[in-house]
Design an enzyme around this catalytic site. Structure first.
Site, PDB file in Angstrom:
ATOM      1  N   ASN A   1       0.082  -4.923  13.783  1.00  0.00           N
ATOM      2  CA  ASN A   1      -0.893  -3.985  13.126  1.00  0.00           C
ATOM      3  C   ASN A   1      -2.337  -4.428  13.000  1.00  0.00           C
ATOM      4  O   ASN A   1      -2.665  -5.374  12.670  1.00  0.00           O
ATOM      5  CB  ASN A   1      -0.276  -4.065  11.550  1.00  0.00           C
ATOM      6  CG  ASN A   1       1.187  -3.948  11.249  1.00  0.00           C
ATOM      7  OD1 ASN A   1       1.805  -3.339  12.187  1.00  0.00           O
ATOM      8  ND2 ASN A   1       1.628  -3.972  10.011  1.00  0.00           N
TER       9      ASN A   1
ATOM     10  N   LYS B   1      -4.140   8.242   6.275  1.00  0.00           N
ATOM     11  CA  LYS B   1      -4.302   7.901   7.973  1.00  0.00           C
ATOM     12  C   LYS B   1      -3.219   9.000   8.713  1.00  0.00           C
ATOM     13  O   LYS B   1      -3.103   8.607   9.781  1.00  0.00           O
ATOM     14  CB  LYS B   1      -3.921   6.481   8.148  1.00  0.00           C
ATOM     15  CG  LYS B   1      -4.856   5.478   7.828  1.00  0.00           C
ATOM     16  CD  LYS B   1      -4.698   4.107   8.226  1.00  0.00           C
ATOM     17  CE  LYS B   1      -5.666   3.202   7.495  1.00  0.00           C
ATOM     18  NZ  LYS B   1      -5.636   3.100   6.010  1.00  0.00           N
TER      19      LYS B   1
ATOM     20  N   ASP C   1       0.819  -1.257  -0.181  1.00  0.00           N
ATOM     21  CA  ASP C   1      -0.128   0.086  -0.023  1.00  0.00           C
ATOM     22  C   ASP C   1       0.701   1.161   0.028  1.00  0.00           C
ATOM     23  O   ASP C   1       0.601   2.212   0.851  1.00  0.00           O
ATOM     24  CB  ASP C   1      -0.815   0.076   1.305  1.00  0.00           C
ATOM     25  CG  ASP C   1      -1.735   1.188   1.303  1.00  0.00           C
ATOM     26  OD1 ASP C   1      -2.272   1.381   0.423  1.00  0.00           O
ATOM     27  OD2 ASP C   1      -2.155   1.640   2.523  1.00  0.00           O
TER      28      ASP C   1
ATOM     29  N   TYR D   1      -6.296  -2.889  13.139  1.00  0.00           N
ATOM     30  CA  TYR D   1      -7.253  -1.715  12.743  1.00  0.00           C
ATOM     31  C   TYR D   1      -8.757  -2.004  13.146  1.00  0.00           C
ATOM     32  O   TYR D   1      -9.649  -1.644  12.479  1.00  0.00           O
ATOM     33  CB  TYR D   1      -7.292  -1.712  11.151  1.00  0.00           C
ATOM     34  CG  TYR D   1      -5.944  -1.162  10.627  1.00  0.00           C
ATOM     35  CD1 TYR D   1      -5.732   0.345  10.742  1.00  0.00           C
ATOM     36  CD2 TYR D   1      -4.716  -1.998  10.417  1.00  0.00           C
ATOM     37  CE1 TYR D   1      -4.346   0.818  10.131  1.00  0.00           C
ATOM     38  CE2 TYR D   1      -3.472  -1.486   9.900  1.00  0.00           C
ATOM     39  CZ  TYR D   1      -3.438  -0.145   9.758  1.00  0.00           C
ATOM     40  OH  TYR D   1      -2.239   0.439   9.630  1.00  0.00           O
TER      41      TYR D   1
ATOM     42  N   TRP E   1      -0.227   4.440  12.850  1.00  0.00           N
ATOM     43  CA  TRP E   1      -0.025   4.380  11.298  1.00  0.00           C
ATOM     44  C   TRP E   1      -0.908   5.774  10.903  1.00  0.00           C
ATOM     45  O   TRP E   1      -2.184   5.547  10.929  1.00  0.00           O
ATOM     46  CB  TRP E   1      -0.525   3.161  10.486  1.00  0.00           C
ATOM     47  CG  TRP E   1      -0.313   3.171   9.099  1.00  0.00           C
ATOM     48  CD1 TRP E   1      -1.096   3.325   8.293  1.00  0.00           C
ATOM     49  CD2 TRP E   1       1.034   2.860   8.548  1.00  0.00           C
ATOM     50  NE1 TRP E   1      -0.537   2.956   7.089  1.00  0.00           N
ATOM     51  CE2 TRP E   1       0.909   2.638   7.226  1.00  0.00           C
ATOM     52  CE3 TRP E   1       2.289   2.591   9.150  1.00  0.00           C
ATOM     53  CZ2 TRP E   1       1.999   2.453   6.451  1.00  0.00           C
ATOM     54  CZ3 TRP E   1       3.240   2.405   8.561  1.00  0.00           C
ATOM     55  CH2 TRP E   1       3.289   2.352   7.040  1.00  0.00           C
TER      56      TRP E   1
ATOM     57  N   GLU F   1       0.988  -0.873  14.070  1.00  0.00           N
ATOM     58  CA  GLU F   1       0.142   0.090  13.257  1.00  0.00           C
ATOM     59  C   GLU F   1      -1.099  -0.014  14.048  1.00  0.00           C
ATOM     60  O   GLU F   1      -1.600  -0.968  14.342  1.00  0.00           O
ATOM     61  CB  GLU F   1       0.112  -0.495  11.713  1.00  0.00           C
ATOM     62  CG  GLU F   1       1.283  -0.307  10.911  1.00  0.00           C
ATOM     63  CD  GLU F   1       1.081  -0.740   9.709  1.00  0.00           C
ATOM     64  OE1 GLU F   1       0.097  -0.527   9.090  1.00  0.00           O
ATOM     65  OE2 GLU F   1       2.044  -1.275   8.827  1.00  0.00           O
TER      66      GLU F   1
ATOM     67  N   ASN G   1       7.076  -7.080   6.828  1.00  0.00           N
ATOM     68  CA  ASN G   1       5.770  -6.482   7.208  1.00  0.00           C
ATOM     69  C   ASN G   1       4.694  -7.268   6.640  1.00  0.00           C
ATOM     70  O   ASN G   1       4.490  -7.459   5.227  1.00  0.00           O
ATOM     71  CB  ASN G   1       5.719  -4.997   6.458  1.00  0.00           C
ATOM     72  CG  ASN G   1       4.441  -4.379   6.942  1.00  0.00           C
ATOM     73  OD1 ASN G   1       4.178  -3.964   8.160  1.00  0.00           O
ATOM     74  ND2 ASN G   1       3.436  -4.226   6.008  1.00  0.00           N
ATOM     75  N   GLU G   2       3.706  -7.523   7.383  1.00  0.00           N
ATOM     76  CA  GLU G   2       2.346  -8.353   7.023  1.00  0.00           C
ATOM     77  C   GLU G   2       2.671  -9.613   5.986  1.00  0.00           C
ATOM     78  O   GLU G   2       1.866  -9.451   4.918  1.00  0.00           O
ATOM     79  CB  GLU G   2       1.410  -7.298   6.642  1.00  0.00           C
ATOM     80  CG  GLU G   2       1.129  -6.205   7.588  1.00  0.00           C
ATOM     81  CD  GLU G   2      -0.064  -5.275   7.508  1.00  0.00           C
ATOM     82  OE1 GLU G   2      -0.538  -5.517   6.407  1.00  0.00           O
ATOM     83  OE2 GLU G   2      -0.744  -4.852   8.390  1.00  0.00           O
TER      84      GLU G   2
ATOM     85  N   TYR H   1     -10.883  -0.806   9.790  1.00  0.00           N
ATOM     86  CA  TYR H   1     -11.364  -2.065   8.565  1.00  0.00           C
ATOM     87  C   TYR H   1     -12.096  -2.969   9.354  1.00  0.00           C
ATOM     88  O   TYR H   1     -13.055  -3.529   8.480  1.00  0.00           O
ATOM     89  CB  TYR H   1     -10.056  -2.706   8.149  1.00  0.00           C
ATOM     90  CG  TYR H   1      -9.034  -1.796   7.347  1.00  0.00           C
ATOM     91  CD1 TYR H   1      -9.586  -1.210   6.306  1.00  0.00           C
ATOM     92  CD2 TYR H   1      -7.667  -1.706   7.696  1.00  0.00           C
ATOM     93  CE1 TYR H   1      -8.589  -0.603   5.386  1.00  0.00           C
ATOM     94  CE2 TYR H   1      -6.663  -0.876   7.185  1.00  0.00           C
ATOM     95  CZ  TYR H   1      -7.166  -0.381   5.851  1.00  0.00           C
ATOM     96  OH  TYR H   1      -6.513   0.556   5.074  1.00  0.00           O
TER      97      TYR H   1
HETATM   98  C1  BDP Z   1      -1.256  -2.254   6.747  1.00  0.00           C
HETATM   99  C2  BDP Z   1       0.236  -2.032   5.858  1.00  0.00           C
HETATM  100  C3  BDP Z   1       0.455  -0.486   5.539  1.00  0.00           C
HETATM  101  C4  BDP Z   1      -0.984  -0.043   4.946  1.00  0.00           C
HETATM  102  C5  BDP Z   1      -1.992   0.078   6.175  1.00  0.00           C
HETATM  103  C6  BDP Z   1      -3.298   0.817   5.728  1.00  0.00           C
HETATM  104  O1  BDP Z   1       1.191  -2.453   6.564  1.00  0.00           O
HETATM  105  O2  BDP Z   1       1.223  -0.625   4.578  1.00  0.00           O
HETATM  106  O3  BDP Z   1      -0.974   1.323   4.671  1.00  0.00           O
HETATM  107  O4  BDP Z   1      -2.240  -1.216   6.472  1.00  0.00           O
HETATM  108  O5  BDP Z   1      -3.985  -0.050   5.482  1.00  0.00           O
HETATM  109  O6  BDP Z   1      -2.072  -3.324   5.919  1.00  0.00           O
HETATM  110  O7  BDP Z   1      -3.386   1.981   5.735  1.00  0.00           O
END
Ligand code: BDP
Length: 603
Positions: free
Chosen positions: A472, A574, A166, A474, A555, A510, A417-418, A478
């Site tokens: 990470n 973000k 992303d 959300y 993030w 994140e 990462n992820e 999300y």
């Molecule tokens: C995570 C990723 C990051 C994305 C973020 C997002 O590590 O690179 O920018 O989420 O969705 O999946 O904002």
């Protein structure tokens, strides 16, 4: 020939010719550059600044989105005084794959867009005249490129990069280019490790040189007084009443290395170094034997017009903003940053989580989107990943640890990462890279990777390898966004309780909510500044409920460019700051919280 990759610095024995500025540039739409010998010089070209991404200078989409080979060219004058020395051409980075020609001869091929590389040009260079330097760059992504992605062909014949990550696939010569002149017998590398002993520190050092003459070390304090001296390629020197490098309270000694033949100076190299130890014990991260709580950001190297090009002005502004709102750390998401960033972090006392470019290890067009929906594409089931991507990833780990090992700021290595850590096929891959990181790092700094939402406790097969669990998450964005946030919080609390059972420190690498700067609504809606603040407050309540959470990195520090699409409004929003580095309302909320949390929060 030894690879003289140390950061380019002047000394009585070393000279540097900086090659930044306007270069000549050409897209290679028809793939004719090789056959037409563009290595000898470009016929048609436009001027373009180096260092910078090429993408955002142009006014047409074909140029911005260009995928394939591009060519750069410049002429560099090399004075005769440098003859008799070793002469290397050194790139801070070129994204992603670079072939370098000097006076028409290929001198280097380097794969990967985020680390320095060099080539010796002793046998090709012409003195007291201009020398032609041409670089062919390729920005295509694949399963084996790190970061990962793919390339599609459009019906008009143009290629298009499809990142599995992303952030925008910015391309170009992103960091400085230098000619570096060193003596034939010279210092190639040095490595440091520290042991604290009461008020004193033992500095274990090793120096690699190309010859056999004696090595001498002199250490100076910030008042330029000699505090310790040593001799030999490997030794231990003791600093009495040491002044340690501490978080937001940095102290830097000068570490001077000399090679001498009796009294004759053969080579000299000097850098600033901070003395500190890093260790994980139980659920805590200790720096200098004191537990620390990290506050800060996941960042990007990203700015208007320059894209991912190193930008010292933005770097300065970013540190001022981070200090202003009480941050003490950041992650170099999702790739190793320019060397100057770590130098600044050393000076300012910031803790850096240093990340490799291993991002996009999910086979999907929008990694972040598919991943958050729980779709697993079993990236690690593909044999190519083990045969080709892994050895390359291991090389990247060697190279980035070697580049960054002596920075006091670098306290944690983030190796991916992820990634898709949910399949059995990932385990051997992870085991090998985690083992390697410890082998290469003399200081044995903690290792981690940033875990994606679907890789929950019990489902993630690789988190046991981490010294620190990095999450990470959300919830409230999300998952369970808006009025459902209450359920998001509940689900988040339940998941955290399971992570806590692992008995390891947990770092929130994140958490964030897209926010359109200037959008306000009472009561809040998603995308408004009001919602971003509510979201952060909810997250903080969760972090405060778990003793083993040792840090929080929002993030993202600033809004940044991504590929266009329905998930992104001209980029990821973000940011706590806008792309132009002005605060959203949440910046003040974080300032209040972070200034009130002591460094040893939770102890
Ligand atoms: C995570 C990723 C990051 C994305 C973020 C997002 O590590 O690179 O920018 O989420 O969705 O999946 O904002």
């Amino acid at each position: 020939m030894a690879n003289k990759l140390l950061y380019p610095r002047f000394s009585p024995t070393r000279r540097i010719i900086n090659m930044d500025g306007m270069w000549r540039f050409s897209f290679d739409y028809d793939n004719q550059g090789d056959a037409a010998n563009w290595k000898d010089g470009l016929k048609d070209y436009v001027l373009i600044p180096v260092p910078a991404s090429f993408n955002d200078f142009f006014t047409d989409k074909e140029s911005r989105e260009y995928t394939g080979d591009v060519w750069y060219e410049t002429d560099v004058f090399v004075p005769k005084e440098l003859s008799g020395n070793d002469l290397d051409i050194r790139f801070g980075s070129a994204t992603h794959d670079a072939t370098v020609y000097v006076n028409g001869v290929e001198v280097a091929f380097h794969k990967g867009g985020f680390l320095p590389f060099n080539a010796n040009i002793n046998d090709l260079v012409k003195y007291d005249t201009f020398n032609k330097v041409v670089v062919k760059l390729n920005n295509e992504l694949s399963l084996e490129s790190i970061p990962c992605g793919s390339v599609i062909s459009l019906s008009n014949g143009r290629k298009m990069a499809k990142p599995y990550f992303d952030f925008y696939n910015y391309s170009g010569i992103h960091r400085s280019v230098n000619l570096v002149s060193t003596p034939k017998e010279s210092i190639v590398d040095y490595t440091l490790n520290y042991i604290l002993d009461g008020n004193d520190a033992r500095v274990e050092y090793s120096v690699e040189t190309t010859g056999e003459n004696q090595v001498y070390i002199t250490m100076y304090d910030e008042d330029n007084q000699v505090v310790a001296e040593g001799q030999g390629k490997e030794n231990v020197i003791v600093i009495n009443n040491v002044k340690l490098w501490n978080v937001l309270d940095a102290y830097l000694y000068k570490f001077k290395i000399q090679i001498k033949d009796n009294d004759k100076l053969i080579d000299e190299y000097q850098e600033e170094i901070g003395i500190r130890t890093v260790e994980v014990k139980g659920t805590r991260l200790y720096i200098n034997n004191k537990p620390v709580y990290l506050k800060g950001y996941g960042k990007h190297e990203d700015s208007e017009l320059l894209g991912r090009g190193h930008n010292p002005h933005m770097l300065k502004r970013d540190f001022e903003l981070m200090k202003w709102n009480g941050a003490n750390s950041f992650r170099t998401s999702h790739y190793p940053y320019a060397e100057e960033v770590y130098q600044m972090a050393d000076r300012e006392g910031f803790v850096v989580i240093d990340e490799t470019p291993a991002v996009g290890m999910w086979i999907s067009i929008n990694n972040f989107f598919t991943a958050s929906k729980g779709v697993s594409d079993k990236y690690f089931d593909n044999p190519i990943v083990h045969e080709r991507t892994k050895p390359y990833h291991m090389q990247v780990i060697r190279d980035y640890i070697n580049r960054d090992k002596n920075h006091a700021c670098v306290c944690i290595w983030s190796l991916l990462n992820e990634p898709d850590s949910t399949s059995e096929s990932a385990v051997s891959y992870f085991e090998d890279i985690f083992k390697l990181a410890h082998e290469v790092d003399v200081q044995k700094r903690p290792r981690t990777f940033a875990n994606v939402m679907v890789a929950k406790p019990g489902i993630c097969k690789c988190s046991h390898l981490c010294d620190i669990i990095s999450l990470n998450r959300y919830f409230g964005w999300y998952v369970n966004g808006g009025y459902e946030m209450v359920d998001g919080k509940k689900a988040f609390m339940e998941e955290m309780a399971d992570w806590a059972k692992m008995g390891k420190p947990i770092l929130m690498t994140e958490y964030g909510a897209d926010t359109y700067a200037g959008e306000h609504k009472l009561p809040s809606v998603m995308w408004s500044e009001d919602y971003q603040m509510e979201y952060l407050e909810m997250q903080h309540e969760v972090f405060d409920s778990f003793d083993s959470v040792i840090g929080e990195q929002v993030w993202n520090f600033a809004d940044f460019q991504t590929t266009e699409g329905i998930m992104r409004v001209n980029g990821n929003k973000k940011g706590i700051f806008t792309r132009n580095r002005q605060p959203k309302a949440a910046a003040y909320l974080l300032k209040q919280r972070w200034e009130s949390l002591p460094l040893d929060y939770k102890n």
